[in-house]
Design an enzyme around this catalytic site. Structure first.
Site, mmCIF file in Angstrom:
data_model
loop_
_atom_site.group_PDB
_atom_site.id
_atom_site.type_symbol
_atom_site.label_atom_id
_atom_site.label_comp_id
_atom_site.label_asym_id
_atom_site.label_seq_id
_atom_site.Cartn_x
_atom_site.Cartn_y
_atom_site.Cartn_z
ATOM 1 N N ARG A 170 0.972 -1.251 -0.058
ATOM 2 C CA ARG A 170 -0.010 -0.225 -0.112
ATOM 3 C C ARG A 170 0.995 1.180 0.077
ATOM 4 O O ARG A 170 0.380 2.409 -0.409
ATOM 5 C CB ARG A 170 -0.779 0.093 1.229
ATOM 6 N N ARG A 174 9.578 5.860 -3.467
ATOM 7 C CA ARG A 174 9.842 6.813 -4.669
ATOM 8 C C ARG A 174 11.282 7.620 -4.750
ATOM 9 O O ARG A 174 11.680 7.769 -3.467
ATOM 10 C CB ARG A 174 8.802 7.618 -5.160
ATOM 11 N N ARG A 278 -0.314 5.894 16.202
ATOM 12 C CA ARG A 278 -0.268 7.152 15.481
ATOM 13 C C ARG A 278 -0.915 8.133 16.416
ATOM 14 O O ARG A 278 -1.927 7.888 17.376
ATOM 15 C CB ARG A 278 -0.673 7.389 14.105
ATOM 16 N N GLU A 298 -4.126 6.443 18.744
ATOM 17 C CA GLU A 298 -4.710 5.119 18.309
ATOM 18 C C GLU A 298 -3.940 4.224 18.897
ATOM 19 O O GLU A 298 -2.748 3.744 18.698
ATOM 20 C CB GLU A 298 -4.630 5.012 16.714
ATOM 21 N N TYR A 346 -9.634 -5.381 3.171
ATOM 22 C CA TYR A 346 -8.933 -4.146 3.563
ATOM 23 C C TYR A 346 -9.123 -3.219 2.368
ATOM 24 O O TYR A 346 -8.362 -2.677 1.867
ATOM 25 C CB TYR A 346 -7.600 -4.583 3.558
ATOM 26 N N ASP A 348 -10.195 0.532 0.970
ATOM 27 C CA ASP A 348 -10.325 1.957 1.377
ATOM 28 C C ASP A 348 -11.698 2.328 0.922
ATOM 29 O O ASP A 348 -12.327 1.889 0.258
ATOM 30 C CB ASP A 348 -9.168 2.754 0.650
HETATM 31 P P1 FAD Z 1 -18.296 0.527 7.996
HETATM 32 O O1 FAD Z 1 -17.879 1.812 7.929
HETATM 33 O O2 FAD Z 1 -17.557 -0.318 8.892
HETATM 34 O O3 FAD Z 1 -19.768 0.465 8.163
HETATM 35 C C1 FAD Z 1 -20.404 -0.834 8.548
HETATM 36 C C2 FAD Z 1 -21.679 -0.397 9.296
HETATM 37 O O4 FAD Z 1 -22.515 -1.542 9.760
HETATM 38 C C3 FAD Z 1 -21.406 0.071 10.586
HETATM 39 O O5 FAD Z 1 -21.908 1.404 10.908
HETATM 40 C C4 FAD Z 1 -21.995 -0.801 11.727
HETATM 41 O O6 FAD Z 1 -22.203 -0.243 12.947
HETATM 42 C C5 FAD Z 1 -22.840 -1.743 11.063
HETATM 43 N N1 FAD Z 1 -23.248 -2.812 11.372
HETATM 44 C C6 FAD Z 1 -22.436 -3.919 11.613
HETATM 45 N N2 FAD Z 1 -23.131 -4.935 12.152
HETATM 46 C C7 FAD Z 1 -24.445 -4.484 12.342
HETATM 47 C C8 FAD Z 1 -25.460 -5.191 12.868
HETATM 48 N N3 FAD Z 1 -25.563 -6.318 13.228
HETATM 49 N N4 FAD Z 1 -26.752 -4.475 12.964
HETATM 50 C C9 FAD Z 1 -26.785 -3.129 12.532
HETATM 51 N N5 FAD Z 1 -25.691 -2.421 12.315
HETATM 52 C C10 FAD Z 1 -24.678 -3.123 11.963
HETATM 53 N N6 FAD Z 1 -10.180 4.678 3.790
HETATM 54 C C11 FAD Z 1 -9.454 5.573 3.047
HETATM 55 O O7 FAD Z 1 -9.928 5.515 1.793
HETATM 56 N N7 FAD Z 1 -8.784 6.412 3.587
HETATM 57 C C12 FAD Z 1 -8.542 6.392 4.715
HETATM 58 O O8 FAD Z 1 -7.640 7.219 5.281
HETATM 59 C C13 FAD Z 1 -8.843 5.529 5.500
HETATM 60 N N8 FAD Z 1 -8.422 5.408 7.105
HETATM 61 C C14 FAD Z 1 -9.018 4.384 7.860
HETATM 62 C C15 FAD Z 1 -8.453 4.474 9.220
HETATM 63 C C16 FAD Z 1 -9.142 3.527 10.237
HETATM 64 C C17 FAD Z 1 -8.501 3.581 11.409
HETATM 65 C C18 FAD Z 1 -10.128 2.445 9.365
HETATM 66 C C19 FAD Z 1 -10.611 1.342 10.616
HETATM 67 C C20 FAD Z 1 -10.457 2.647 8.161
HETATM 68 C C21 FAD Z 1 -9.785 3.565 7.107
HETATM 69 N N9 FAD Z 1 -10.455 3.651 5.905
HETATM 70 C C22 FAD Z 1 -9.774 4.428 5.035
HETATM 71 C C23 FAD Z 1 -11.208 2.526 5.475
HETATM 72 C C24 FAD Z 1 -12.694 3.251 5.570
HETATM 73 O O9 FAD Z 1 -13.154 3.381 6.894
HETATM 74 C C25 FAD Z 1 -13.536 1.978 4.889
HETATM 75 O O10 FAD Z 1 -13.310 1.695 3.507
HETATM 76 C C26 FAD Z 1 -15.127 2.104 4.974
HETATM 77 O O11 FAD Z 1 -15.489 3.052 5.922
HETATM 78 C C27 FAD Z 1 -15.784 0.941 4.752
HETATM 79 O O12 FAD Z 1 -17.207 1.160 4.666
HETATM 80 P P2 FAD Z 1 -18.260 -0.264 5.075
HETATM 81 O O13 FAD Z 1 -19.560 0.510 4.693
HETATM 82 O O14 FAD Z 1 -17.633 -1.338 4.511
HETATM 83 O O15 FAD Z 1 -17.987 -0.299 6.588
HETATM 84 N N1 UDP Z 2 3.208 0.913 7.961
HETATM 85 C C1 UDP Z 2 4.511 0.773 8.370
HETATM 86 N N2 UDP Z 2 4.906 2.109 9.048
HETATM 87 C C2 UDP Z 2 4.203 3.366 8.875
HETATM 88 C C3 UDP Z 2 3.017 3.182 8.165
HETATM 89 C C4 UDP Z 2 2.597 2.056 7.781
HETATM 90 O O1 UDP Z 2 5.139 -0.224 8.611
HETATM 91 O O2 UDP Z 2 4.733 4.056 9.355
HETATM 92 C C5 UDP Z 2 2.716 -0.498 7.331
HETATM 93 C C6 UDP Z 2 1.848 -1.150 8.298
HETATM 94 O O3 UDP Z 2 2.122 -2.735 8.249
HETATM 95 C C7 UDP Z 2 0.604 -0.856 8.025
HETATM 96 C C8 UDP Z 2 0.766 -0.735 6.416
HETATM 97 O O4 UDP Z 2 2.057 -0.168 6.249
HETATM 98 O O5 UDP Z 2 -0.602 -1.866 8.366
HETATM 99 C C9 UDP Z 2 -0.454 0.043 5.831
HETATM 100 O O6 UDP Z 2 -0.249 1.364 6.205
HETATM 101 P P1 UDP Z 2 -1.503 2.293 5.974
HETATM 102 O O7 UDP Z 2 -0.936 3.659 6.607
HETATM 103 O O8 UDP Z 2 -2.428 2.333 4.807
HETATM 104 O O9 UDP Z 2 -2.564 1.740 6.977
HETATM 105 P P2 UDP Z 2 -3.935 2.348 7.586
HETATM 106 O O10 UDP Z 2 -4.295 3.838 7.261
HETATM 107 O O11 UDP Z 2 -4.961 1.399 6.696
HETATM 108 O O12 UDP Z 2 -3.981 1.973 9.139
#
Ligand code: FAD
Ligand code: UDP
Length: 365
Positions: A170, A174, A278, A298, A346, A348
């Site tokens: 991911r 560069r 982080r 986090e 996983y 985005d």
């Molecule tokens: P979710 O957002 O998880 O939604 C699922 C929903 O279902 C939730 O609201 C949950 O409460 C509900 N649900 C589950 N089970 C039930 C049940 N039994 N009854 C009723 N409701 C239920 N993506 C990016 O593009 N850029 C980023 O920088 C990025 N950063 C992230 C950082 C973190 C810490 C995390 C965890 C994810 C990140 N993502 C990022 C990914 C992004 O959050 C997801 O791609 C996206 O939110 C997924 O949407 P979803 O609808 O699949 O799931």
């Molecule tokens: N990672 C790492 N060092 C960093 C940031 C990320 O080794 O400083 C690795 C780590 O394994 C992480 C993966 O790269 O799970 C993907 O990072 P990303 O920032 O995409 O993670 P997310 O935002 O999904 O938590």
């Protein structure tokens, strides 16, 4: 009677509901949380949009997806450029000429490439079998030790040798002085936060919050012709093939009486001793000028029965279990499975939106 009961108001559920509603279908969206939006939900504190479930930076190469989200919000020009803190030393991410200069004092791409080639030459393998080998082959042992190994092992709670190689791919490597974390053509943060995108998607659609599908499963299934399920797939099948592992997080939010805590939205702590991975300073996503600031630590942890599952752990063992659930799900005629939890991927945000729009095309074409 509804056409669709949509379990989960995250991006998958909300996009599906929006498109089905546009086609005149009657939808009910339920979510067990007290708010809609799933993990993109923002809370406004002291005038700052706080990414309540971790930093969310929108990025995509797909113009169609970019135009899709831009219907609902104006995006700013934010470019993610995290800084890594390894035992007090600061490095730019992703791995680029700035990082190589900070580590080794090399000033040209040629010098940096030679340094990495020298580091890689002593490795006893050339085909990566896991994340550790993949990372070592990409950037060599110095960067692996300072910027990857410990962060990764904290984040995932297991040895980097047990993790799939794709996770580290991911991150760009560069040989230019470019700290942009993503290679995608389009990137930004919605001005005013993500909730307006969810509000726009769910406009005119019935939504019930604090409502868990499993508390009244038969009742909900009886309400609609079809179910769109975006929760955990193992839970849907009552864990009959065993529970899938998910990585959890504990977010510790703090409001501080100072205007600028760390000078950047994202600072990663890449040593083993710091218990968090982080610190996010939310105002910098929108170039905020408020007097106060809100930061979030986090802390990674295993997701248990009563904690939110954030990351599917796509190792061989879980993949084998997931494939059994997937085979069952493919036989369902009245249930559509989608999103990070139901597809155990996983994803985005842009990928989840693309997946939901594909489900819409499959359903209505
Ligand atoms: P979710 O957002 O998880 O939604 C699922 C929903 O279902 C939730 O609201 C949950 O409460 C509900 N649900 C589950 N089970 C039930 C049940 N039994 N009854 C009723 N409701 C239920 N993506 C990016 O593009 N850029 C980023 O920088 C990025 N950063 C992230 C950082 C973190 C810490 C995390 C965890 C994810 C990140 N993502 C990022 C990914 C992004 O959050 C997801 O791609 C996206 O939110 C997924 O949407 P979803 O609808 O699949 O799931
Ligand atoms: N990672 C790492 N060092 C960093 C940031 C990320 O080794 O400083 C690795 C780590 O394994 C992480 C993966 O790269 O799970 C993907 O990072 P990303 O920032 O995409 O993670 P997310 O935002 O999904 O938590």
């Amino acid at each position: 009677m509804y056409d669709y009961l949509i379990v989960g108001s995250g991006l998958f559920g909300s996009v599906f509901a929006h498109e089905a509603h546009k086609k005149g279908k009657k939808c009910l969206v339920i979510d067990k949380r007290a708010h809609a939006g799933g993990n993109v939900y923002c809370e406004n504190i002291a005038g700052i949009n706080v990414h309540w479930y971790g930093a969310h930076i929108f990025h995509t190469n797909d113009k169609g997806i970019w135009d899709y989200v831009n219907q609902f919000a104006v995006f700013n020009r934010y470019t993610n450029s995290p800084v890594a803190n390894y035992k007090g030393e600061l490095y730019n991410l992703p791995f680029n000429m700035n990082t190589f200069y900070q580590l080794w004092g090399v000033k040209t791409p040629e010098e940096a490439q030679a340094k990495i080639a020298e580091q890689i030459s002593s490795l006893p393998f050339n085909q990566p079998k896991n994340l550790e080998e993949q990372a070592l082959l990409l950037v060599g042992p110095d960067i692996y030790e300072k910027l990857i190994k410990h962060y990764t092992e904290k984040q995932w709670g297991m040895s980097a040798k047990e993790l799939p190689a794709f996770i580290i791919k991911r991150l760009p490597v560069r040989f230019t002085f470019d700290n942009n974390y993503f290679n995608d053509k389009y990137q930004g943060i919605p001005e005013g936060g993500y909730n307006q995108i969810i509000d726009g998607l769910l406009k005119g659609i019935e939504v019930k919050l604090d409502t868990n599908f499993f508390d009244h499963r038969a009742y909900f299934e009886g309400l609609a012709k079809k179910v769109v399920y975006t929760g955990k797939i193992d839970e849907y099948y009552d864990h009959r093939f065993g529970a899938l592992d998910y990585r959890g997080l504990r977010f510790e939010h703090q409001t501080l009486d100072q205007s600028n805590f760390q000078g950047n939205a994202v600072v990663n702590y890449t040593d083993a001793e710091t218990p968090y991975t982080r610190i996010i300073e939310h105002k910098h996503f929108e170039f905020g000028q408020q007097d106060k600031t809100v930061i979030t630590y986090e802390y990674p942890m295993m997701a248990g029965k009563d904690t939110e599952p954030y990351y599917p752990i796509n190792n061989d063992q879980n993949t084998a279990v997931y494939n059994q659930y997937k085979a069952l799900s493919q036989q369902e005629e009245k249930v559509i499975f989608g999103g990070r939890l139901a597809e155990y991927r996983y994803y985005d945000m842009h990928q989840v939106i693309a997946s939901a729009l594909k489900a819409v095309r499959d359903e209505f074409n």
